[in-house]
Design a protein around this motif. Sequence first.
Motif, PDB file in Angstrom:
ATOM      1  N   ARG A   1      39.903  66.850  37.552  1.00  0.00           N
ATOM      2  CA  ARG A   1      38.652  66.219  37.126  1.00  0.00           C
ATOM      3  C   ARG A   1      38.933  64.754  36.804  1.00  0.00           C
ATOM      4  O   ARG A   1      39.866  64.444  36.064  1.00  0.00           O
ATOM      5  CB  ARG A   1      38.082  66.931  35.900  1.00  0.00           C
ATOM      6  CG  ARG A   1      36.749  66.356  35.419  1.00  0.00           C
ATOM      7  CD  ARG A   1      36.348  67.013  34.117  1.00  0.00           C
ATOM      8  NE  ARG A   1      36.134  68.434  34.296  1.00  0.00           N
ATOM      9  CZ  ARG A   1      34.989  68.970  34.673  1.00  0.00           C
ATOM     10  NH1 ARG A   1      33.946  68.190  34.943  1.00  0.00           N
ATOM     11  NH2 ARG A   1      34.870  70.275  34.792  1.00  0.00           N
ATOM     12  N   GLU A   2      38.129  63.854  37.362  1.00  0.00           N
ATOM     13  CA  GLU A   2      38.316  62.419  37.159  1.00  0.00           C
ATOM     14  C   GLU A   2      37.199  61.868  36.274  1.00  0.00           C
ATOM     15  O   GLU A   2      36.018  62.112  36.540  1.00  0.00           O
ATOM     16  CB  GLU A   2      38.330  61.677  38.492  1.00  0.00           C
ATOM     17  CG  GLU A   2      39.452  62.102  39.427  1.00  0.00           C
ATOM     18  CD  GLU A   2      39.550  61.222  40.667  1.00  0.00           C
ATOM     19  OE1 GLU A   2      38.736  60.265  40.775  1.00  0.00           O
ATOM     20  OE2 GLU A   2      40.424  61.474  41.511  1.00  0.00           O
ATOM     21  N   VAL A   3      37.582  61.115  35.242  1.00  0.00           N
ATOM     22  CA  VAL A   3      36.615  60.512  34.325  1.00  0.00           C
ATOM     23  C   VAL A   3      36.969  59.037  34.160  1.00  0.00           C
ATOM     24  O   VAL A   3      38.091  58.712  33.747  1.00  0.00           O
ATOM     25  CB  VAL A   3      36.629  61.214  32.954  1.00  0.00           C
ATOM     26  CG1 VAL A   3      35.661  60.524  31.996  1.00  0.00           C
ATOM     27  CG2 VAL A   3      36.277  62.681  33.110  1.00  0.00           C
ATOM     28  N   PRO A   4      36.038  58.106  34.474  1.00  0.00           N
ATOM     29  CA  PRO A   4      36.327  56.678  34.306  1.00  0.00           C
ATOM     30  C   PRO A   4      36.248  56.261  32.843  1.00  0.00           C
ATOM     31  O   PRO A   4      35.429  56.779  32.076  1.00  0.00           O
ATOM     32  CB  PRO A   4      35.225  56.002  35.134  1.00  0.00           C
ATOM     33  CG  PRO A   4      34.089  56.982  35.109  1.00  0.00           C
ATOM     34  CD  PRO A   4      34.716  58.339  35.069  1.00  0.00           C
ATOM     35  N   LEU A   5      37.095  55.334  32.447  1.00  0.00           N
ATOM     36  CA  LEU A   5      37.120  54.827  31.084  1.00  0.00           C
ATOM     37  C   LEU A   5      37.398  53.328  31.127  1.00  0.00           C
ATOM     38  O   LEU A   5      38.379  52.890  31.731  1.00  0.00           O
ATOM     39  CB  LEU A   5      38.200  55.550  30.270  1.00  0.00           C
ATOM     40  CG  LEU A   5      38.256  55.263  28.768  1.00  0.00           C
ATOM     41  CD1 LEU A   5      36.990  55.759  28.078  1.00  0.00           C
ATOM     42  CD2 LEU A   5      39.481  55.911  28.149  1.00  0.00           C
ATOM     43  N   ASP A   6      36.537  52.541  30.500  1.00  0.00           N
ATOM     44  CA  ASP A   6      36.689  51.085  30.450  1.00  0.00           C
ATOM     45  C   ASP A   6      37.399  50.728  29.150  1.00  0.00           C
ATOM     46  O   ASP A   6      36.875  50.954  28.061  1.00  0.00           O
ATOM     47  CB  ASP A   6      35.307  50.421  30.518  1.00  0.00           C
ATOM     48  CG  ASP A   6      35.389  48.887  30.553  1.00  0.00           C
ATOM     49  OD1 ASP A   6      36.469  48.339  30.265  1.00  0.00           O
ATOM     50  OD2 ASP A   6      34.373  48.237  30.853  1.00  0.00           O
ATOM     51  N   ILE A   7      38.608  50.160  29.277  1.00  0.00           N
ATOM     52  CA  ILE A   7      39.360  49.714  28.104  1.00  0.00           C
ATOM     53  C   ILE A   7      39.538  48.206  28.211  1.00  0.00           C
ATOM     54  O   ILE A   7      40.337  47.708  29.012  1.00  0.00           O
ATOM     55  CB  ILE A   7      40.734  50.406  27.992  1.00  0.00           C
ATOM     56  CG1 ILE A   7      40.573  51.926  27.963  1.00  0.00           C
ATOM     57  CG2 ILE A   7      41.466  49.927  26.739  1.00  0.00           C
ATOM     58  CD1 ILE A   7      41.890  52.682  27.875  1.00  0.00           C
ATOM     59  N   ASN A   8      38.740  47.469  27.449  1.00  0.00           N
ATOM     60  CA  ASN A   8      38.804  45.998  27.418  1.00  0.00           C
ATOM     61  C   ASN A   8      38.733  45.378  28.810  1.00  0.00           C
ATOM     62  O   ASN A   8      39.511  44.484  29.158  1.00  0.00           O
ATOM     63  CB  ASN A   8      40.084  45.538  26.695  1.00  0.00           C
ATOM     64  CG  ASN A   8      40.031  45.806  25.204  1.00  0.00           C
ATOM     65  OD1 ASN A   8      38.947  45.844  24.614  1.00  0.00           O
ATOM     66  ND2 ASN A   8      41.186  46.000  24.589  1.00  0.00           N
TER      67      ASN A   8
END
Length: 429
Positions: free
Chosen positions: A252-259
């Motif tokens: 399962r792929e989940v995008p996450l924006d870190i800075n």
Amino acid sequence: MRAGDTIVALSSGATPSGVAVIRLSGPATHAIVEAVAGSVPAPRRLTLRPIGQDSLLDRGLVAWFPAPHSFTGEDCAELQVHGSPAGVRAILKLVTSKGARLAEAGEFTRRAFENGKLDLVEIEGLGDLLEAETEKQRRQALARFEGGLSQRIDAWRDQLLDLRAEIEARLDFSDEGDVSDLPANFGASIATLQDDIGGALASVEHGRIVREGIRVALAGPPNAGKSSLLNALAKSDIAIVTDEAGTTRDVREVPLDINGQLYILLDLAGLRETDSKAEAEGVRRARLAIDQADIVLWLSAPDLPADTSPNHDPRHLRVATKRDLGEVPGADISVSARSGDGLAELLICIERMGQTLATGEPSLLSRERDRLALAGAVEALQAAMRQLPMPELAAESLRQASQALERLVGRLDAERVLDRLFASFCIGK
């Protein structure tokens, strides 16, 4: 897609909305605008006009962009009206009744390419800009769309043209007695160009990471808390969490924006030996994802047997989960998905590891097509260096290097690339 047609589309996204932008392009644009808005305003000036002459459909701003000074290079116009679904449908119906047809996906941008307004790498930059989700992706895509890569490729092509002219002139006039040998620095010029393109080739991986994201695999045995940690980091109940081992079967792929940097979190099946064919396939996919990941979070928990993770390497971060139940010896960091303890520190660790992969300004090169083209150019230049004692062969290798760069900007073999690229564009762009 038929050349010579006048096309129309809603370019501002789905209705209802505050404002809807309807775009036209093609030879009949002037006549159509005159028919639906009463008159055509001065070029590049927004002018308030009634839309619909026989029956008023709306009142909005009309802009007129005569060829060749428009996005597509053709006569273009935009109608900025209220974003009512019924109103937009009525206006599109009126415009198509006056001689326009509905545009296909990416057709406006394709016309811009065919009319020399954009080259292929700029179009790819535009597509990336439309899909950008993080600040780094936006900056990378905008620089490519604005022609940063095209300018660099043009400089390489100019150098290649000079080199080819130098060697081909001597071949053309080889029977003349006063034709001199190649300049002493000719080989050095090829080597300098090869180093320049090779340096750019080395940045493709950096650009890919910005464009596609840094892949972070959550790995470990069943019930180590991978899905719980994924939900906690994503701040959403994305993954199913139970106390039954082997719940997760697929990646399962989940995008996450870190800075401003995109990270792709991968929730994987727990690693263990199993008789279940479905779970065994999940384990196989998990191991493949771990091998391909940029960062691996190896999870262990105090209520599981001693950790049997592989030897530590720079990609691995040992994460002890279920901190509320106790500590795990040898972990780099300890977290609790239930209470949230340690999650902020974990994000800092992930970002710090990611910074080693995506440092500095985003690279203009980010696609497999970029890599193949530049690798082909470098290989041809290396061949030219070896073939300098045989000028005919060296000239052919220089020509192949030029063709590799021509393909990259779309001056050769563009149709197949264009068909695939524009299929992903939205209608009205």
